[in-house]
Design an enzyme around this catalytic site. Structure first.
Site, mmCIF file in Angstrom:
data_model
loop_
_atom_site.group_PDB
_atom_site.id
_atom_site.type_symbol
_atom_site.label_atom_id
_atom_site.label_comp_id
_atom_site.label_asym_id
_atom_site.label_seq_id
_atom_site.Cartn_x
_atom_site.Cartn_y
_atom_site.Cartn_z
ATOM 1 N N LYS A 34 0.799 -1.225 0.000
ATOM 2 C CA LYS A 34 0.000 0.000 0.000
ATOM 3 C C LYS A 34 0.835 1.281 0.000
ATOM 4 C CE LYS A 34 -1.198 0.077 4.936
ATOM 5 N NZ LYS A 34 -2.296 0.185 5.874
ATOM 6 N N SER A 41 7.072 -2.861 8.828
ATOM 7 C CA SER A 41 7.705 -2.998 10.158
ATOM 8 C C SER A 41 9.049 -3.686 10.006
ATOM 9 C CB SER A 41 6.826 -3.830 11.088
ATOM 10 O OG SER A 41 5.697 -3.098 11.472
ATOM 11 N N GLY A 47 16.742 -5.154 16.831
ATOM 12 C CA GLY A 47 17.494 -6.132 17.619
ATOM 13 C C GLY A 47 18.027 -7.268 16.774
ATOM 14 N N GLU A 113 18.789 -11.007 24.344
ATOM 15 C CA GLU A 113 17.679 -10.094 24.678
ATOM 16 C C GLU A 113 16.845 -10.728 25.791
ATOM 17 O OE1 GLU A 113 15.689 -9.396 20.935
ATOM 18 O OE2 GLU A 113 17.208 -7.972 20.281
ATOM 19 N N ASP A 220 -4.911 -4.187 8.566
ATOM 20 C CA ASP A 220 -5.833 -4.371 7.432
ATOM 21 C C ASP A 220 -6.162 -5.851 7.184
ATOM 22 O OD1 ASP A 220 -5.392 -1.670 7.276
ATOM 23 O OD2 ASP A 220 -4.437 -1.688 5.312
ATOM 24 N N HIS A 241 6.409 -2.587 23.908
ATOM 25 C CA HIS A 241 7.867 -2.650 24.078
ATOM 26 C C HIS A 241 8.223 -1.738 25.246
ATOM 27 C CE1 HIS A 241 12.139 -2.567 23.314
ATOM 28 N NE2 HIS A 241 11.983 -3.479 22.373
ATOM 29 N N ARG A 288 9.392 -9.228 28.330
ATOM 30 C CA ARG A 288 8.922 -7.857 28.088
ATOM 31 C C ARG A 288 7.713 -7.421 28.898
ATOM 32 N NH1 ARG A 288 9.599 -7.120 21.679
ATOM 33 N NH2 ARG A 288 11.842 -7.196 21.884
ATOM 34 N N HIS A 349 3.736 -2.373 20.350
ATOM 35 C CA HIS A 349 4.840 -2.824 19.498
ATOM 36 C C HIS A 349 4.474 -4.018 18.621
ATOM 37 C CE1 HIS A 349 9.017 -3.436 18.426
ATOM 38 N NE2 HIS A 349 9.015 -4.669 18.926
ATOM 39 N N ARG A 384 5.255 -12.632 23.366
ATOM 40 C CA ARG A 384 6.288 -13.040 22.397
ATOM 41 C C ARG A 384 7.691 -12.875 22.968
ATOM 42 N NH1 ARG A 384 9.260 -9.973 18.095
ATOM 43 N NH2 ARG A 384 8.444 -8.182 19.203
ATOM 44 N N SER A 389 9.801 -12.915 15.986
ATOM 45 C CA SER A 389 8.758 -12.708 14.966
ATOM 46 C C SER A 389 9.300 -12.712 13.548
ATOM 47 C CB SER A 389 7.985 -11.424 15.236
ATOM 48 O OG SER A 389 8.862 -10.388 15.506
HETATM 49 P P1 FAD Z 1 5.504 -5.912 7.635
HETATM 50 O O1 FAD Z 1 6.966 -5.995 7.534
HETATM 51 O O2 FAD Z 1 4.930 -4.888 8.525
HETATM 52 O O3 FAD Z 1 4.913 -5.675 6.174
HETATM 53 C C1 FAD Z 1 3.535 -5.437 5.987
HETATM 54 C C2 FAD Z 1 3.303 -5.113 4.537
HETATM 55 O O4 FAD Z 1 1.909 -5.162 4.236
HETATM 56 C C3 FAD Z 1 3.753 -3.716 4.118
HETATM 57 O O5 FAD Z 1 4.390 -3.830 2.875
HETATM 58 C C4 FAD Z 1 2.445 -2.937 3.971
HETATM 59 O O6 FAD Z 1 2.492 -1.871 3.061
HETATM 60 C C5 FAD Z 1 1.538 -4.041 3.462
HETATM 61 N N1 FAD Z 1 0.103 -3.797 3.662
HETATM 62 C C6 FAD Z 1 -0.569 -3.684 4.842
HETATM 63 N N2 FAD Z 1 -1.885 -3.484 4.604
HETATM 64 C C7 FAD Z 1 -2.041 -3.480 3.266
HETATM 65 C C8 FAD Z 1 -3.171 -3.308 2.409
HETATM 66 N N3 FAD Z 1 -4.391 -3.059 2.869
HETATM 67 N N4 FAD Z 1 -2.956 -3.365 1.059
HETATM 68 C C9 FAD Z 1 -1.711 -3.559 0.552
HETATM 69 N N5 FAD Z 1 -0.625 -3.722 1.315
HETATM 70 C C10 FAD Z 1 -0.783 -3.685 2.657
HETATM 71 N N6 FAD Z 1 10.884 -8.513 15.321
HETATM 72 C C11 FAD Z 1 11.968 -9.295 15.477
HETATM 73 O O7 FAD Z 1 11.886 -10.521 15.347
HETATM 74 N N7 FAD Z 1 13.183 -8.740 15.762
HETATM 75 C C12 FAD Z 1 13.354 -7.402 15.899
HETATM 76 O O8 FAD Z 1 14.461 -6.935 16.132
HETATM 77 C C13 FAD Z 1 12.219 -6.562 15.755
HETATM 78 N N8 FAD Z 1 12.343 -5.230 15.926
HETATM 79 C C14 FAD Z 1 11.252 -4.429 15.660
HETATM 80 C C15 FAD Z 1 11.401 -3.049 15.716
HETATM 81 C C16 FAD Z 1 10.346 -2.228 15.375
HETATM 82 C C17 FAD Z 1 10.508 -0.737 15.434
HETATM 83 C C18 FAD Z 1 9.109 -2.795 14.993
HETATM 84 C C19 FAD Z 1 7.953 -1.924 14.608
HETATM 85 C C20 FAD Z 1 8.949 -4.176 14.967
HETATM 86 C C21 FAD Z 1 10.020 -4.999 15.296
HETATM 87 N N9 FAD Z 1 9.896 -6.385 15.254
HETATM 88 C C22 FAD Z 1 10.996 -7.174 15.431
HETATM 89 C C23 FAD Z 1 8.662 -7.012 14.785
HETATM 90 C C24 FAD Z 1 8.841 -7.371 13.296
HETATM 91 O O9 FAD Z 1 9.571 -6.348 12.662
HETATM 92 C C25 FAD Z 1 7.520 -7.534 12.591
HETATM 93 O O10 FAD Z 1 6.685 -8.384 13.324
HETATM 94 C C26 FAD Z 1 7.745 -8.153 11.213
HETATM 95 O O11 FAD Z 1 8.671 -7.373 10.481
HETATM 96 C C27 FAD Z 1 6.438 -8.243 10.464
HETATM 97 O O12 FAD Z 1 6.716 -8.615 9.136
HETATM 98 P P2 FAD Z 1 5.505 -8.787 8.135
HETATM 99 O O13 FAD Z 1 6.090 -9.196 6.836
HETATM 100 O O14 FAD Z 1 4.469 -9.629 8.755
HETATM 101 O O15 FAD Z 1 4.858 -7.313 8.031
HETATM 102 C C1 SIN Z 2 14.136 -4.885 19.830
HETATM 103 O O1 SIN Z 2 15.111 -4.715 19.125
HETATM 104 O O2 SIN Z 2 14.104 -4.640 21.043
HETATM 105 C C2 SIN Z 2 12.909 -5.402 19.206
HETATM 106 C C3 SIN Z 2 13.014 -6.846 19.118
HETATM 107 C C4 SIN Z 2 11.682 -7.438 18.865
HETATM 108 O O3 SIN Z 2 10.670 -6.758 18.842
HETATM 109 O O4 SIN Z 2 11.667 -8.656 18.721
#
Ligand code: FAD
Ligand code: SIN
Length: 521
Positions: A34, A41, A47, A113, A220, A241, A288, A349, A384, A389
């Site tokens: 989108k 994310s 981390g 962690e 969504d 977080h 956490r 988070h 978690r 994740s």
């Molecule tokens: P995302 O990576 O969020 O991708 C979602 C995608 O869906 C995007 O491209 C978005 O545009 C698309 N989308 C959503 N709705 C629609 C729609 N209606 N139409 C079209 N496209 C849409 N996890 C760890 O394991 N280790 C970490 O160190 C860690 N650090 C984190 C730090 C931060 C700041 C955050 C926010 C999260 C962190 N997490 C971490 C959690 C982890 O990053 C996420 O859970 C993971 O990246 C999710 O991946 P995903 O592919 O499911 O979704």
């Molecule tokens: C972090 O780096 O603290 C985020 C790690 C996570 O959400 O798994």
């Protein structure tokens, strides 16, 4: 327009990209996202990614840590699957071009962690997600069978409901035929017919007014499945977080990775007193939920808006090599983390619940799969374990790949699906109403359905969200659709599910804490 694709992948984070790269060997893939493809994310993960790489670590230790963090609610089968497949999936990620930091010896520089009994977090400095997203996206952009459509907003899933059948309840025979999608540039709503649809839409942090999640995280996928009468589970378990940077003017909140506590960072009150020992013998590295509640309780008791993370005792070299982005970010706002303590506050988070899937990432709707943060596999239970994740996304996208390349052979296009009927009027007031309502909703969720809950707070939230729901549905029926209005509807649906499931849980466990039921049932 009408499009036909074998595999429709919605979302371009780690879950969507890793799935697309695999199924693209077996058919045409259309990936919808989108915003810009890299906005996710995934890109902000700091981390790292947990995996068992060397002894003395072992699958059994990682499994045990995950089960303990999940407070007894993990599905042990999902935990075993995820952890025992971790090493293979990491090797694949490296082959795709993702780089992780190494020591001088050539071995991976594994971090630790909260809740982990061993050093097992692979990382790329403090921007691991950026590196993973870069590597996967580069590969996907070059693949001849993958078409990435940026700025394409998926509105709803296509099911029998769109063939005129009334699907008012959950039932066992609902099928997914693709999705209605808005091209944000041309503003047209197109019909995407697909044999297999894969939801990888990520999290829902924007249900709350303080979150580490980027603005795309509006739940969504969960909302679409809810409307399509699929099953969702465990939505009450929202992970806050413990340490986001306290900088009220900034949205989303900037994360201060847990790895900084792993490296020796200590939580302190404004007058410089360490407090975690009072709450848990694992102190800063307790799971956490415990650290977050401890911070929340200190802030409330002392009437302060934040606590501090003191990283001054961490070796300066370690700060510069492992945490250069956090160092630079804090410096931007006048905090030198080698000399000053960092003001931190908890922020929404991660969603542990989501679209219920089986061990092959199949949802309860036929030909619809889900992976990543939008899904519920049972891995996380009530809380978690950090850095599990990204791993979960890789493992379940792989399993979806194995299963769906068989399914796609039998699946057929449903040509009878009608095109979107976009009759409606543009309401001049709509944009400001949508923005105001979104803010209202986020405040309600933060005030009443946050870290500490109670029956009274949940009931208040439920009643207020009910009103917002009615107003927004009226607006939706009268208006030409905009992505913002669709996102608002989705945030409302997610809020409803979180509150409803929280109301049903008459106990405190993991991330769900109720003052009316302070113990486990
Ligand atoms: P995302 O990576 O969020 O991708 C979602 C995608 O869906 C995007 O491209 C978005 O545009 C698309 N989308 C959503 N709705 C629609 C729609 N209606 N139409 C079209 N496209 C849409 N996890 C760890 O394991 N280790 C970490 O160190 C860690 N650090 C984190 C730090 C931060 C700041 C955050 C926010 C999260 C962190 N997490 C971490 C959690 C982890 O990053 C996420 O859970 C993971 O990246 C999710 O991946 P995903 O592919 O499911 O979704
Ligand atoms: C972090 O780096 O603290 C985020 C790690 C996570 O959400 O798994």
């Amino acid at each position: 327009m009408r499009y036909k694709v074998d595999f429709l992948v919605i979302g371009s984070g780690i879950a969507g990209l890793s799935y697309a790269l695999k199924v693209a060997q077996y058919g045409k893939v259309c990936m919808l996202t989108k915003a810009d493809a890299s906005e996710s994310s995934t890109k902000y993960a700091q981390g790292g990614i947990a995996a068992v790489m060397y002894s003395p670590d072992s699958y059994e230790k990682h499994i045990k840590d995950t089960l303990i963090a999940g407070a007894g609610l993990c599905d042990e089968n999902a935990v075993r699957i995820t952890i025992t497949e971790s090493t293979e999936r990491i090797k694949e990620l490296i082959q795709w071009g993702a780089n992780f930091d190494k020591k001088n010896t050539g071995a991976f520089d594994l971090a630790k962690e909260g809740g982990h009994s061993e050093f097992r977090i692979l990382h790329h400095q403090d921007n691991t997600g950026f590196e993973i997203e870069r590597a996967l996206l580069e590969k996907a952009r070059l693949h001849p069978n993958i078409e990435i459509k940026e700025n394409h907003f998926t509105i709803d899933l296509l099911t029998q409901h769109h063939l005129g059948e009334e699907v008012t309840k959950r039932r066992g025979d609902i099928k997914c035929f693709g999705a209605y999608v808005m091209d944000k540039t041309s503003k047209t709503i197109d019909t995407y017919l697909a044999k297999i649809t894969m939801l990888c839409t990520g999290g829902l942090g924007n249900v709350y007014n303080t979150t580490t999640n980027p603005i795309i995280a509006t739940g969504d996928g969960c909302a679409m499945v809810h409307r399509a009468k699929g099953v969702l589970q465990d939505m009450e378990f929202i992970q806050f977080h413990p340490t986001s940077l306290y900088n009220p003017a900034e949205k989303p909140s900037f994360l201060i990775t847990e790895a900084m506590r792993g490296a020796g960072g200590i939580l302190k009150t404004a007058n410089g007193v360490a407090f975690m020992e009072k709450y848990d013998k694992r102190k800063e590295l307790a799971p956490r939920d415990i650290v977050t509640r401890a911070i929340d309780s200190e802030m409330k008791y002392r009437g302060e808006d934040y606590v501090y993370l003191d990283c001054r005792q961490i070796d300066k070299n370690e700060i510069m090599h492992h945490f250069p982005n956090i160092y630079a970010k804090c410096l931007e706002i006048g905090i030198n983390i080698t000399k000053d303590m960092i003001p931190v506050v908890p922020a929404a988070h991660f969603s542990c619940g989501g679209i219920k899937v089986n061990e092959n990432a199949q949802s309860t709707i036929e030909n619809l799969y889900a992976s990543g943060e939008c899904s519920f596999t049972g891995l996380h239970g009530a809380n978690r374990l950090a850095s599990n994740s990204l791993l979960e996304s890789l493992v379940y996208s792989h399993r979806a790949f194995i299963n769906s390349i068989q399914k796609v052979k039998m699946a057929e296009f449903c040509d009878n699906i009608p095109d979107w009927n976009d009759d409606g009027m543009v309401l001049n007031e709509e944009i400001s109403l949508v923005t105001q309502t979104e803010k209202e909703l986020q405040l309600i969720m933060s005030n009443y359905v946050g870290i500490i809950r109670s029956d009274l707070r949940l009931k208040r939230a439920f009643d207020r969200i009910g009103l917002i729901y009615k107003e927004t549905e009226n607006l939706y029926k009268q208006s030409v659709l905009t992505p913002k209005l669709c996102e608002l509807r989705n945030l409302i649906a997610n809020s409803y599910l979180i509150i409803k499931m929280a109301m049903q849980r008459k106990e405190s466990i993991g991330l769900h804490y109720s003052t009316d039921y302070p113990n486990r049932s």
